[in-house]
Design a protein around this motif. Structure first.
Motif, mmCIF file in Angstrom:
data_model
loop_
_atom_site.group_PDB
_atom_site.id
_atom_site.type_symbol
_atom_site.label_atom_id
_atom_site.label_comp_id
_atom_site.label_asym_id
_atom_site.label_seq_id
_atom_site.Cartn_x
_atom_site.Cartn_y
_atom_site.Cartn_z
ATOM 1 N N SER A 190 17.055 -5.659 -0.403
ATOM 2 C CA SER A 190 16.423 -4.513 -1.041
ATOM 3 C C SER A 190 15.570 -4.912 -2.242
ATOM 4 C CB SER A 190 17.495 -3.527 -1.477
ATOM 5 O OG SER A 190 16.885 -2.450 -2.123
ATOM 6 N N ASN A 191 14.661 -5.839 -2.006
ATOM 7 C CA ASN A 191 13.708 -6.179 -3.081
ATOM 8 C C ASN A 191 12.745 -5.013 -3.271
ATOM 9 O OD1 ASN A 191 11.085 -6.890 -1.390
ATOM 10 N ND2 ASN A 191 12.892 -7.627 -0.324
ATOM 11 N N ALA A 192 11.977 -5.058 -4.367
ATOM 12 C CA ALA A 192 11.168 -3.884 -4.726
ATOM 13 C C ALA A 192 10.177 -3.499 -3.628
ATOM 14 C CB ALA A 192 10.433 -4.161 -6.038
ATOM 15 N N SER A 193 9.524 -4.490 -3.006
ATOM 16 C CA SER A 193 8.506 -4.135 -1.999
ATOM 17 C C SER A 193 9.152 -3.598 -0.721
ATOM 18 C CB SER A 193 7.601 -5.330 -1.697
ATOM 19 O OG SER A 193 8.352 -6.440 -1.276
ATOM 20 N N ALA A 194 10.289 -4.171 -0.309
ATOM 21 C CA ALA A 194 10.979 -3.651 0.876
ATOM 22 C C ALA A 194 11.500 -2.242 0.590
ATOM 23 C CB ALA A 194 12.125 -4.571 1.276
ATOM 24 N N PHE A 195 11.953 -2.035 -0.635
ATOM 25 C CA PHE A 195 12.411 -0.692 -1.002
ATOM 26 C C PHE A 195 11.240 0.289 -0.920
ATOM 27 C CE2 PHE A 195 13.426 2.649 -4.153
ATOM 28 C CZ PHE A 195 14.590 3.127 -3.581
ATOM 29 N N GLY A 196 10.090 -0.135 -1.447
ATOM 30 C CA GLY A 196 8.893 0.712 -1.362
ATOM 31 C C GLY A 196 8.556 1.036 0.082
ATOM 32 N N ALA A 197 8.615 0.014 0.942
ATOM 33 C CA ALA A 197 8.317 0.236 2.366
ATOM 34 C C ALA A 197 9.320 1.216 2.973
ATOM 35 C CB ALA A 197 8.345 -1.099 3.108
ATOM 36 N N ARG A 198 10.595 1.080 2.577
ATOM 37 C CA ARG A 198 11.620 1.978 3.126
ATOM 38 C C ARG A 198 11.422 3.401 2.631
ATOM 39 N NH1 ARG A 198 16.836 -1.203 4.968
ATOM 40 N NH2 ARG A 198 17.496 0.861 5.636
ATOM 41 N N VAL A 217 3.419 -2.833 -3.834
ATOM 42 C CA VAL A 217 4.556 -3.100 -4.732
ATOM 43 C C VAL A 217 4.689 -4.603 -4.994
ATOM 44 C CG1 VAL A 217 7.054 -2.892 -5.022
ATOM 45 C CG2 VAL A 217 5.769 -1.022 -3.943
ATOM 46 N N LEU A 218 4.441 -5.382 -3.968
ATOM 47 C CA LEU A 218 4.596 -6.843 -4.115
ATOM 48 C C LEU A 218 3.606 -7.433 -5.113
ATOM 49 C CD1 LEU A 218 6.050 -9.386 -2.963
ATOM 50 C CD2 LEU A 218 4.184 -9.570 -1.322
ATOM 51 N N LYS A 219 2.460 -6.769 -5.253
ATOM 52 C CA LYS A 219 1.362 -7.347 -6.032
ATOM 53 C C LYS A 219 1.712 -7.622 -7.510
ATOM 54 C CE LYS A 219 -3.347 -6.444 -7.496
ATOM 55 N NZ LYS A 219 -4.349 -5.410 -7.730
#
Ligand code: ACO
Length: 380
Positions: A190-198, A217-219
């Motif tokens: 649950s990193n920030a970008s995966a959380f954003g995608a979810r 988010v990853l940027k």
């Protein structure tokens, strides 16, 4: 809700919001498993194509399964001419902005764009994984006044990416370095970008929208942008003998050494080991050991006291020095991370769709209450 009652978990720190079969992260032990397999075995013995299969289908493939899957990936690499035109329009933007824009544009040509079934999402995940390097390489060439290079189906995922960037097929060792880097970035719970995608998937939005969210988010420099920042720092330091003064000034001024610290790991990020060794070996081989020496100085001399706080080196710390030695400019580093992470975002969207619940936390409102509305002509 008022502030007296609210139990606020700022940054959602330590909040477990769902279950996942994608990866296991033990932050105290510094342990990472993809689908149950240790990242050390995968980094040393696997390939990115095999990792994507493992993430998507939950088990390591047989040789014939891998061959068929790899063929599907290789056949999915091209992008429509219209998307190349979009890339030309945004040629001067940061590579992550170009990637985000091009993935969004790809949705217009995706026949299954609004099909969120598991099978269609995985098929789209294969296509996005395969097309991502084509986008990044095309943008990189266009911004340098060069024409994009068409994908080469004779090269593997990592080798083809490097080929499309430079126009020349890489040697075996360079190809393997890129392959390992993609493996290490493929999935991370649950990193920030995966959380954003979810969050995007939880509204039943489509995979392309979720991946665009993930890229956005990853940027940021507190997430995927750290490798670029580490390299900029190493360049500012210039030589190992300058590292001490530079780092002490930075930390005394309240700054952070990029590539250190992690929301979950309180031990060394297990991915860092593989990049540390490769950064050292590549630097020695190329007669440019100074980047590694600068980074090691920071790790061994400056950041040791921070270990007591659980601040150790993370995956981004040594990555940039490897890319630099491979001739890849700093502003491509995050995009490379994103290319590795597309399978992880895809799998997490599949998981979200499978048993969906809208992700929608609360905020504790702390502003004024029940103010009287004053018409504009009466405001002083
Ligand atoms: N350098 C110096 N001090 C640090 C660093 C660092 N890199 N990271 C954290 N600290 C300090 C903080 O200042 C804080 O100190 P305090 O307790 O005196 O206030 C303490 O360590 C705890 O830090 P938090 O901010 O609570 O840690 P958090 O979990 O919120 O942040 C983060 C994690 C954002 C990754 C942070 O460590 C950081 O900014 N690191 C640098 C950026 C970076 O490398 N990001 C990549 C992360 S890995 C990835 O996304 C793939």
């Amino acid at each position: 809700m008022t502030s007296e009652k609210a139990d606020i978990k700022r940054g959602l720190k330590d909040v477990v919001f769902d279950t996942s079969e994608a990866s296991f992260v033990d932050g105290q032990a510094g342990k990472l498993l993809y689908r149950g397999y240790n990242i050390h075995d995968l980094a040393e013995r696997s390939t990115f194509e095999e990792i994507v299969y493992l993430l998507f289908y939950g088990e390591l493939p047989t040789q014939s399964q891998l061959d068929a899957f790899d063929a599907e990936l290789r056949a999915s690499r091209s992008i429509p001419d219209e998307v190349i035109e979009v890339i030309r329009v945004v040629a001067n933007s940061h590579p992550m902005d170009a990637l985000r824009t091009a993935v969004s544009a790809l949705a217009a040509f995706e026949p299954e764009v609004n099909d969120n079934s598991e099978a269609a999402t995985l098929r789209k995940g294969v296509r996005l994984t395969a097309q991502g390097p084509t986008i990044v390489a095309a943008h990189h060439r266009i911004r340098h006044g060069l024409e994009p290079v068409a994908p080469n189906p004779d090269l593997n995922h990592a080798g083809n990416f490097l080929y499309m960037l430079s126009g020349a097929a890489p040697d075996e060792e360079t190809q393997k370095l890129m392959d390992v880097d993609f493996i290490l970035h493929a999935e991370h719970s649950s990193n920030a970008s995966a959380f954003g995608a979810r969050v995007a998937a939880s509204t039943l939005s489509d995979l392309h929208s979720a991946v665009v969210t993930g890229i956005g988010v990853l940027k940021g420099p507190w997430h995927g942008g750290a490798a670029e920042e580490v390299m900029k720092m190493a360049m500012e330091i210039g030589q190992p003998e300058n590292a001490d003064e530079y780092a002490r000034n930075l930390l005394e001024g309240g700054g952070r050494v990029m590539g250190f610290g992690h929301r979950v790991y309180r031990a060394e990020d297990p991915r860092a080991r593989h990049l540390r060794e490769r950064s050292r070996d590549l630097g020695e081989k190329m007669g440019q050991p100074h980047w590694f020496q600068i980074l090691r100085y920071l790790e061994e001399q400056i950041m040791v006291p921070y270990r007591a706080k659980g601040i150790f080196v993370n995956v981004d710390f040594f990555a940039g020095s490897i890319y630099n030695l491979l001739g890849i400019p700093e502003d491509l580093f995050i995009s490379i991370f994103a290319l590795g992470r597309i399978p992880g975002w895809t799998l997490q969207c599949v998981e979200q769709y499978r048993d969906n619940i809208l992700i929608r936390p609360l905020l504790d409102y702390q502003g004024p209450m029940d103010l009287e509305y004053v018409p504009i002509e009466q405001r002083g």
